[in-house]
Structure formats: C-alpha cells, structure tokens
Design a protein around this motif. Sequence first.
Motif, short mmCIF file in Angstrom:
data_model
loop_
_atom_site.label_atom_id
_atom_site.label_comp_id
_atom_site.label_asym_id
_atom_site.label_seq_id
_atom_site.Cartn_x
_atom_site.Cartn_y
_atom_site.Cartn_z
N GLN A 304 41.67 71.26 69.75
CA GLN A 304 43.11 71.34 69.58
C GLN A 304 43.82 70.22 70.34
O GLN A 304 43.53 69.98 71.51
CB GLN A 304 43.64 72.69 70.04
N THR A 324 44.78 70.67 63.17
CA THR A 324 46.06 70.78 62.49
C THR A 324 45.97 70.62 60.98
O THR A 324 46.86 71.06 60.25
CB THR A 324 47.03 69.70 63.00
N VAL A 336 53.11 73.54 61.88
CA VAL A 336 52.11 73.02 62.82
C VAL A 336 52.79 72.43 64.06
O VAL A 336 52.32 72.61 65.19
CB VAL A 336 51.22 71.95 62.13
N ARG A 337 53.92 71.77 63.85
CA ARG A 337 54.60 71.11 64.95
C ARG A 337 55.14 72.09 65.98
O ARG A 337 55.47 71.71 67.10
CB ARG A 337 55.75 70.27 64.40
N GLN A 340 51.52 72.62 68.09
CA GLN A 340 50.74 71.49 68.60
C GLN A 340 51.65 70.29 68.90
O GLN A 340 52.62 70.05 68.18
CB GLN A 340 49.67 71.07 67.58
N THR A 343 50.54 66.19 65.24
CA THR A 343 50.09 66.71 63.94
C THR A 343 48.99 65.85 63.34
O THR A 343 48.03 66.38 62.77
CB THR A 343 51.28 66.77 62.96
N THR A 356 44.50 62.64 66.47
CA THR A 356 44.40 63.92 65.78
C THR A 356 44.05 63.67 64.33
O THR A 356 44.84 63.09 63.58
CB THR A 356 45.72 64.70 65.88
#
Length: 385
Positions: A304, A324, A336-337, A340, A343, A356
């Motif tokens: 993550q 993500t 997602v934002r 985390q 993204t 990522t």
Amino acid sequence: MRRYIFLIRIIFVGVLAHAYVGARLIPDAPISPAARWAALCFLLLSCLVIPAGFLSRRLPRRFSEVFGWIGLLLMGYFSSLFVLTLLRDVALLAIWLAGALSGRALPGAGTLADTAIAVPLLALCSSLLGLYNARRRAPVRTVDVPIAGLPAGLQGFTIAQITDVHVGPTIKGRYVDAIVDAVNALQADLIAVTGDVVDGSVARLSNHTRPLGRLQARHGAFLVTGNHEYYSGADAWVAEFERLGLNVLLNRHVVIDHGGARLVVAGVTDYGAGAYDPAQESDPEKALAGAPADVNVRILLAHQPRSAFAAEPAGFTLQLSGHTHGGQFLPWNFFVRLQQPFTAGLRRLGRLWVYTSRGTGYWGPPKRVGAPSEITHIRLVAGGA
C-alpha cells in the motif's frame, strides 16, 4: 458474523441501487411493455447474481468459475449503469434549472426517452472496452527514477514490478503465464512482486500461480504480501510462494551486490496485516534493521502506498507499491484518493520516491477504463538532490 452483516448491508444497498436505476430509466424508455418487463427481470437477476459472483470462490469448483464470470461481468456493467443514470439525473436537473431561470420549458419527452436509451448503451460500450483493457496482457511501462548520489555501478539498475494480479475467479494460469513471459523478456536485474497475487486458497489456485516459479532475474524475484493474501490465508501462501522460489520479505531486507556497488532491498507485510496477525504488523524500520549504514540506495517493497509515511523517516530511497489499481474504472478512481496518498505513478514524499503501479491484473469485475494495467520496468538513474 461481522462478514455476514457486511454482506447483508452490501446486498441491501445493491437492491436500492437497482431500484433507483429501474425507476429512473424504464418509465422514460421508448420501449414496448414486453421490453419493460424484460428490463425489470434483468435488474432482478442482476441483484441476485452479483452477490453470487463475489461469493463464487466459496461455491463448488464446477460452479465457481461460471458464477464468477457472470456475476463479475454484471457488476462491472451495473457500476457503469448506475453512475451514468446518476449523471443523467444531474444533467436533467441542470436543464430543468436552466429552463426555470429562463422561462423555457422543462426537458421534453424526447430528451427523456433518448437519454433513457443512451445510458444502458453507453454502459455496455464502457463495459466492453473495459473488458478488453482488463483481459489483454498488461503492457510494459518504463519509468526512470532519479537517485541522488547513485553509485556508478548501479546506474541503469532495472527492476521489473508486477502487482495486484489477483489470480482467482476470472484470472487463471494462462493469464499469469503471459505476464511471466513478458517480465522475463525484460531481463531485469531484479523482480518485485508487491502483493495481492491471489484471491482464494492455495488448494484452489496453486495450479494457476505455478507460472510464477518461472520468473527469472539476475538477483532473483522478491515478494511482499498484500491485503488479499490475508483474506486468503497468508501463511499458506507465503509457504507456497517460497516453494515456487520467490524470496518473501516479511519486515526484513537483503543486501545485493551489483556492479561493484551495493543496495538494500527490503519488504514489509501489508499495511493492515497486524489486524490478522499482530506478529506481522507492518514495520519499515524493522525491515531496515541491521542494514549497512554506508549503503545509500534503499528500496522498499510495500503493497500500500500509505506505508510511505513510515518508510520516509526510516531512511528509504524508493518505495514500490500497488494496491490502488489506479482506480480501475469510474467512480472508484475518485474514492481511492480518500484512502491512499498516491493513486498512480512516480511521486515524492520528503526524501522518498514512491512509485505506485496501477496493477498488472484487476480485482472484481474484469474491467479497466482510464486506468490501464501495467508491468513496470523501473530503471535507477543518477539524479539531483
């Protein structure tokens, strides 16, 4: 018990969402009474089959793949159908407000009818495009990471990263085989597998993860656990990955000699692993404990992206993550934002680079729109401070 309560809530929300779509589209659609009944039956069937798709891995094997495919395809289609229905209502409200302010008429019957037909057709086009993007072999994405003070021997050091393959209801051995062939063709110095390899037990999926044993790189293939490994029995999967020849890094590191220089490659358990096993609490500092102080290139494999908040003060140079999926498809790329910090792509957090990946497979519906899958070919290059 909590799992069943959660499932009941999801089904209840799903029923409400289907009822909303039916109430907003079917009455306005210029179709025959028989077609209206067919549309209603389709929505009722979707309500029943989508949960079965989620639970397919609990069904007998002869049923699990069929229900997995049908349920997850319907889930992907309905996700787009629901979002587009909502956007249609927003557009109709805007037209109504504009008409009310200007004294013009409300949206006419033609507008209502045309948009009621357009929404399911656009949802179908989106789902077909998403299916193609998800099922094709992930393309290779090349990324240069500038490292200040990079030793000359590590200039051009390459890492092939794969992540979030999600071997399970719709991703099987042939899909994994194609990924392994593409990774091996890169002839990378090191391979990083950053979690969420599987969605199911070793007993069900070991035949389909077997191609991972063919991964080849100069310094080997290294793997860390993702959250889905813990849903599927992490200890059994760690043993299986090690049997396949993968080097599993659970809060530990290795030192690699390359071209007369050294670098540290460390790995942590998934960010939430401690909730399943307190002994496996994710700990970047522990992963780096005992590493040579004179080695200034320190790479962390962490499923993550939010592990970066602990990795940066621990002294890592680069973190490789996944999780993500880049959002995978609308509307999830917006949500997602909220969880985390990153993204997709290469970002900076203090002294730490974080890459990522959007993922090499997909989770749930076989659908990717606006978030292409990737096999990442990372190259270390000398850069500024």
